[in-house]
Design a protein around this motif. Structure first.
Motif, mmCIF file in Angstrom:
data_model
loop_
_atom_site.group_PDB
_atom_site.id
_atom_site.type_symbol
_atom_site.label_atom_id
_atom_site.label_comp_id
_atom_site.label_asym_id
_atom_site.label_seq_id
_atom_site.Cartn_x
_atom_site.Cartn_y
_atom_site.Cartn_z
ATOM 1 N N PHE A 1 -8.682 -0.234 -9.142
ATOM 2 C CA PHE A 1 -7.239 0.304 -8.940
ATOM 3 C C PHE A 1 -7.435 1.702 -9.009
ATOM 4 C CE2 PHE A 1 -6.588 -4.153 -10.441
ATOM 5 C CZ PHE A 1 -5.424 -4.553 -9.358
ATOM 6 N N GLN A 2 -6.481 2.542 -8.304
ATOM 7 C CA GLN A 2 -6.366 3.839 -8.577
ATOM 8 C C GLN A 2 -5.292 3.986 -9.458
ATOM 9 O OE1 GLN A 2 -5.503 5.582 -4.211
ATOM 10 N NE2 GLN A 2 -7.326 6.576 -4.924
ATOM 11 N N VAL A 3 -5.530 4.688 -10.546
ATOM 12 C CA VAL A 3 -4.526 4.713 -11.650
ATOM 13 C C VAL A 3 -4.342 6.091 -12.227
ATOM 14 C CG1 VAL A 3 -3.985 3.623 -13.789
ATOM 15 C CG2 VAL A 3 -5.640 2.433 -12.397
ATOM 16 N N LEU A 4 -3.223 6.741 -12.291
ATOM 17 C CA LEU A 4 -2.818 7.785 -13.140
ATOM 18 C C LEU A 4 -2.257 7.370 -14.466
ATOM 19 C CD1 LEU A 4 -2.281 10.833 -12.886
ATOM 20 C CD2 LEU A 4 0.114 10.366 -12.245
ATOM 21 N N LYS B 1 -0.482 4.640 -5.855
ATOM 22 C CA LYS B 1 -1.291 4.287 -7.246
ATOM 23 C C LYS B 1 -0.333 3.786 -8.354
ATOM 24 C CE LYS B 1 -3.616 8.957 -6.590
ATOM 25 N NZ LYS B 1 -3.947 10.374 -7.107
ATOM 26 N N ARG C 1 -9.329 0.738 -13.972
ATOM 27 C CA ARG C 1 -10.088 1.577 -12.810
ATOM 28 C C ARG C 1 -11.203 0.585 -12.567
ATOM 29 N NH1 ARG C 1 -8.884 7.557 -15.626
ATOM 30 N NH2 ARG C 1 -6.906 7.800 -14.405
ATOM 31 N N ALA D 1 2.691 10.231 -7.371
ATOM 32 C CA ALA D 1 1.562 9.283 -7.290
ATOM 33 C C ALA D 1 1.908 7.758 -6.848
ATOM 34 C CB ALA D 1 1.266 9.123 -8.724
ATOM 35 N N VAL E 1 0.967 4.025 -11.808
ATOM 36 C CA VAL E 1 0.870 4.975 -12.823
ATOM 37 C C VAL E 1 1.328 4.435 -14.165
ATOM 38 C CG1 VAL E 1 2.689 6.753 -13.729
ATOM 39 C CG2 VAL E 1 1.967 6.456 -11.115
ATOM 40 N N LYS F 1 0.624 -1.147 0.143
ATOM 41 C CA LYS F 1 -0.040 0.191 -0.190
ATOM 42 C C LYS F 1 0.520 1.387 -0.054
ATOM 43 C CE LYS F 1 -4.027 -2.212 2.390
ATOM 44 N NZ LYS F 1 -4.794 -2.022 3.340
ATOM 45 N N GLU G 1 1.819 7.747 -3.225
ATOM 46 C CA GLU G 1 0.376 7.517 -2.705
ATOM 47 C C GLU G 1 -0.224 6.078 -3.000
ATOM 48 O OE1 GLU G 1 -1.688 10.602 -4.864
ATOM 49 O OE2 GLU G 1 -0.833 12.148 -3.748
ATOM 50 N N GLY H 1 3.253 2.394 -5.173
ATOM 51 C CA GLY H 1 2.525 2.082 -6.391
ATOM 52 C C GLY H 1 3.034 1.084 -7.170
#
Length: 217
Positions: free
Chosen positions: A35-38, A91, A31, A86, A93, A3, A89, A6
């Motif tokens: 998942f949190q994605v940039l 995420k 997403r 990111a 990427v 966690k 955090e 990323g």
């Protein structure tokens, strides 16, 4: 996947292989799975880096060494301002192009010293290396046909400016990098495959690697 950190995914390949389409699809699919994605790109991703992108791709024709330094100036800002925060955090990427592009284009394509490029890349990226890279492969001649169908005038100008031999050197550079880093670089042969099939290959491999990362963490 831990966690506290990323996962960094890059998409590579010569122009016209469908990286932008596949990157967007991959982000959308990840997403949907929660998942949190940039999604980002190089050169670009920040206001400064986007201005450098415009200089490099539209306005100026820098010599090869200046080109190398400009790409990496954009990368340094991108990593510091967008990518590393990111990742910190937690995420995922997804970035269209990263340091492998510089080695392939400026090293193999423009024939700058690979050792110099690797050192400049390392400094600009602050040591950051992708966790996983998808290399999309199409034959250079097929790529040129795609570009010319998409934009006949721009495609012709790019062919005249760089030439097919340049693109072939870049392709070989990418393939050599894939041979050197098989654990990181996943080669996807795109010839004759529809967009959906290519995306399925990317997503399946991506989820496999994320699961492996999670198991190890």
């Amino acid at each position: 996947m831990p966690k506290e950190r990323g996962y960094f995914i890059t998409l590579e390949g010569i122009d016209g292989t469908g990286k932008t389409t596949q990157a967007k699809l991959l982000v959308d699919n990840l997403r949907k799975l929660g998942f949190q994605v940039l999604l980002t790109r190089e050169p670009g991703g920040t206001a400064l880096s986007e201005r450098i992108r415009t200089m490099l791709l539209q306005e100026e024709k820098p010599v090869s060494l200046a080109e190398l330094l400009l790409y990496n100036a954009a990368r340094a800002q991108h990593v510091a301002e967008v990518i590393r925060p990111a990742l910190q955090e937690g995420k995922i990427v997804v970035c269209e192009r990263f340091s492998d592009s510089t080695l392939a284009y400026q090293g193999y394509g423009s024939r700058l010293d690979p050792g110099l490029i690797q050192e400049v890349n390392r400094i600009a990226a602050d040591g950051l290396v992708p966790d996983c890279t998808f290399l999309l492969v199409l034959e250079p001649q097929e790529v040129w046909e795609r570009i010319r169908r998409r934009d006949p005038v721009a495609g012709r100008d790019r062919m005249e400016a760089k030439g097919l031999a340049f693109l072939e050197r870049v392709q070989e550079g990418y393939l050599e990098l894939a041979r050197a880093f098989p654990e990181r670089i996943v080669t996807i042969r795109c010839g004759g495959k529809p967009v959906e099939e290519i995306q399925k290959l990317l997503l399946t491999e991506c989820l496999r690697k994320l699961k492996k990362r999670g198991d190890e963490g």
